[in-house]
Design an enzyme around this catalytic site. Sequence first.
Site, PDB file in Angstrom:
ATOM      1  N   CYS A   2       0.621  -1.118   0.180  1.00  0.00           N
ATOM      2  CA  CYS A   2       0.071  -0.027   0.173  1.00  0.00           C
ATOM      3  C   CYS A   2       0.820   1.321  -0.068  1.00  0.00           C
ATOM      4  CB  CYS A   2      -0.793  -0.087   1.264  1.00  0.00           C
ATOM      5  SG  CYS A   2      -2.004  -1.373   1.544  1.00  0.00           S
ATOM      6  N   ARG A  27       2.825   0.727  -6.092  1.00  0.00           N
ATOM      7  CA  ARG A  27       3.063   0.015  -4.772  1.00  0.00           C
ATOM      8  C   ARG A  27       1.853  -0.843  -4.543  1.00  0.00           C
ATOM      9  NH1 ARG A  27       6.823   2.410  -1.213  1.00  0.00           N
ATOM     10  NH2 ARG A  27       5.757   1.298   0.538  1.00  0.00           N
ATOM     11  N   TRP A  74      -3.002  -2.577  -1.566  1.00  0.00           N
ATOM     12  CA  TRP A  74      -2.707  -4.009  -2.188  1.00  0.00           C
ATOM     13  C   TRP A  74      -3.386  -4.878  -1.019  1.00  0.00           C
ATOM     14  CZ3 TRP A  74       0.137  -8.062  -0.861  1.00  0.00           C
ATOM     15  CH2 TRP A  74       0.351  -9.182  -1.902  1.00  0.00           C
ATOM     16  N   ASN A  99      -0.151   1.005   5.808  1.00  0.00           N
ATOM     17  CA  ASN A  99       0.637   0.125   4.978  1.00  0.00           C
ATOM     18  C   ASN A  99       1.314  -1.092   5.925  1.00  0.00           C
ATOM     19  OD1 ASN A  99       2.310  -1.205   3.129  1.00  0.00           O
ATOM     20  ND2 ASN A  99       3.821   0.364   3.155  1.00  0.00           N
ATOM     21  N   GLY A 100       1.158  -2.233   5.645  1.00  0.00           N
ATOM     22  CA  GLY A 100       1.683  -3.589   6.547  1.00  0.00           C
ATOM     23  C   GLY A 100       0.456  -4.353   7.091  1.00  0.00           C
ATOM     24  N   GLU A 483      14.583 -15.370 -15.573  1.00  0.00           N
ATOM     25  CA  GLU A 483      14.161 -14.166 -15.377  1.00  0.00           C
ATOM     26  C   GLU A 483      13.311 -13.978 -16.608  1.00  0.00           C
ATOM     27  OE1 GLU A 483      13.749 -12.003 -13.412  1.00  0.00           O
ATOM     28  OE2 GLU A 483      13.606 -10.171 -14.251  1.00  0.00           O
ATOM     29  N   LYS A 487       9.454 -12.719 -16.341  1.00  0.00           N
ATOM     30  CA  LYS A 487       8.906 -11.495 -17.038  1.00  0.00           C
ATOM     31  C   LYS A 487       7.574 -11.772 -17.858  1.00  0.00           C
ATOM     32  CE  LYS A 487      10.168  -9.023 -15.345  1.00  0.00           C
ATOM     33  NZ  LYS A 487      11.220  -9.146 -14.177  1.00  0.00           N
ATOM     34  N   GLU A 490       4.705 -12.442 -15.287  1.00  0.00           N
ATOM     35  CA  GLU A 490       4.007 -11.550 -14.415  1.00  0.00           C
ATOM     36  C   GLU A 490       3.277 -10.541 -15.489  1.00  0.00           C
ATOM     37  OE1 GLU A 490       7.285  -9.761 -11.273  1.00  0.00           O
ATOM     38  OE2 GLU A 490       8.079  -9.769 -13.293  1.00  0.00           O
ATOM     39  N   HIS A 506      14.404 -34.835 -18.134  1.00  0.00           N
ATOM     40  CA  HIS A 506      13.947 -35.343 -16.833  1.00  0.00           C
ATOM     41  C   HIS A 506      12.389 -34.725 -16.475  1.00  0.00           C
ATOM     42  CE1 HIS A 506      17.870 -37.019 -16.233  1.00  0.00           C
ATOM     43  NE2 HIS A 506      18.167 -36.063 -16.332  1.00  0.00           N
ATOM     44  N   LYS A 606       4.895  -3.798  -6.173  1.00  0.00           N
ATOM     45  CA  LYS A 606       6.280  -3.473  -6.692  1.00  0.00           C
ATOM     46  C   LYS A 606       7.135  -3.553  -5.379  1.00  0.00           C
ATOM     47  CE  LYS A 606       9.417  -1.474  -9.195  1.00  0.00           C
ATOM     48  NZ  LYS A 606       9.878  -2.610 -10.148  1.00  0.00           N
TER      49      LYS A 606
END
Length: 611
Positions: A2, A27, A74, A99-100, A483, A487, A490, A506, A606
């Site tokens: 947040c 955020r 968030w 926030n938290g 990575e 990407k 996401e 395998h 983020k």
Amino acid sequence: MCGIVAATAQRDVSEILISGLHALEYRGYDSAGIALQHDGRLTRVRTQGKVRDLEKQAGRQSVPGFCGIAHTRWATHGVPNTENAHPHLSHDEIALVHNGIIENHQALRGELAAAGYDFKSDTDTEVVVHLVHHLMAGDRSLFDAVREAVGKLEGSFGIALVCSREPGVVVGARCGNPIVLGIGFNEHFLASDIHALLAVTNRFVHLDEGDVAEIRVDGYRIIDRDGETVERSVREADLSADAMQRGRYRHFMQKEIFEQPAAVAETLEGRIGADHVLPNIFGVGSDEVLRRVRQVHIVACGTSYHAGLVARYQLEQLAGIPCLAEVASEYRYRDPVVPEDALFVVVSQSGETADTLAALRHARESGYLATLAICNVPESSIVREADLVLMTRAGPEIGVASTKAFTTQLVALQLLVLELAQLGGRIEPDQLREWVADLNRLPDVMRQALTLDEAIERLAGHFVEKHHALFLGRGSHYPIAMEGALKLKEISYIHAEAYPAGELKHGPLALVDHDMPVVAVAPNNSLLQKLISNIEEVRARGGEMFVIADARAGASLNERHGEIVELETGGALLAPVVLTVPLQLLAYHVAVLRGTDVDQPRNLAKSVTVE
Ligand code: G6P
């Protein structure tokens, strides 16, 4: 997570708050809200959705005010709907943004419900506002009530509150989640980070853990966790609000991909000479400490973890130093066996990721030689708590999918590899000169890689209708494949997985058919022929192959191996950085073609400041 903004001024602050929320929306973005104080009352507007929806709604209701708080959410506790959006109110007198996570919210909820408080949301946050209201009984000030409330809360939080009985006063507190105080001319602000306030000030005070602050038009005061009034230093930020604009680009992510040559050049600036790494670039006296290092542990989350994995290969291969790389959420809960003279390294764009910060704190008590942070945000918690620091100088990264932060992390870690090799006498001067010269060329090589943009855009069409994709790499390019897969998943929501190419047989080979595109990352190194054998295995099963290859490796590849994209990679040290660029562009163009929200992908944030 947040984002919080708060302001008190002699002018209407509603626009300041909303534009601050826009800057913080990276955020979290599932709901937003604002509360303003005027004529002894509080007016609140909240909406499920984005800040632009809040802006429209606030505009329609025309809510002015000289003092207020605002929030972009968030969700952690309670689904993202209007009832759970902040600010939360108690008796229409106090409004709070948070926030938290409040870990003891259930116990407090029980106590407050028994005292007659009526809960209207499913959030952990709402207990805080009722608790403060409860503690304000009699003539107590908002400030004193918040100070007492903070002592009763468990978890991690940054909060800001206003009360209708105290015109022009905002109170904030930092306990685990950052709060900065912005100083203007006869106006003051609070926010989760400085980006929210760059349009109104460049003078900031970073609250310390446990600080409670009160801002008014004409001043502010801070009391620390021991109840003492404290003066914290005022710092001037050299960032401008322009750095937060998208400019001519369609998305922040696209802008940030194209900023990489400049960001990498900034990260190298003043850190290398023509043939060696400059002294003490990790902080005063750092060479003395680093000279003793015999082992390295790297801990991080998400994309930053991938940077750590690349460094692991390079530290062992180029500097002969044993290295472990691990995700922070695992490391923080285990009892690490710490070898003698081991260096602990955390890598974090934001410097606030809860798991990474907890891992750093855990490491500080576990007997390492020293802790080192590689980070993009000055004054962040991780930077403040590590012994040694190297700042990546990527500038603000707004797109949730990390791009320039990643490549600058790779470069920062390469500086560490070369520094350890240099200090420990583990490298011949000629070899060191060659690698330093390579690093000096890196921005140009990356610029060339970006010219592939259109070719990659055409390639992206092959992925648009697919549901799955596989990424393959070997050695230090296996984390680059990871990575690339991260990407893609996401921002395009295509399920993507990375495998070390040798593991293909395998398991994942069973999935390969014409509906499963496979991307291989092919540098020109001793593992190339092995990788080509793996590519053949895919082709033999009718798999669609896309090979991102070093130009010299391209000579060993032909159309039988699938679609080949060739580029100059600049050699062994640079190749992981340079080969990342086409993978970022691929994810970007696939997402654009699929019409997703590139900069703010669903369910992600983020800066993950909760566990
Ligand atoms: C979130 C972000 C990722 C980032 C990760 C670690 O998941 O969406 O882009 O890599 O957090 O963040 P940090 O700030 O510690 O690098």
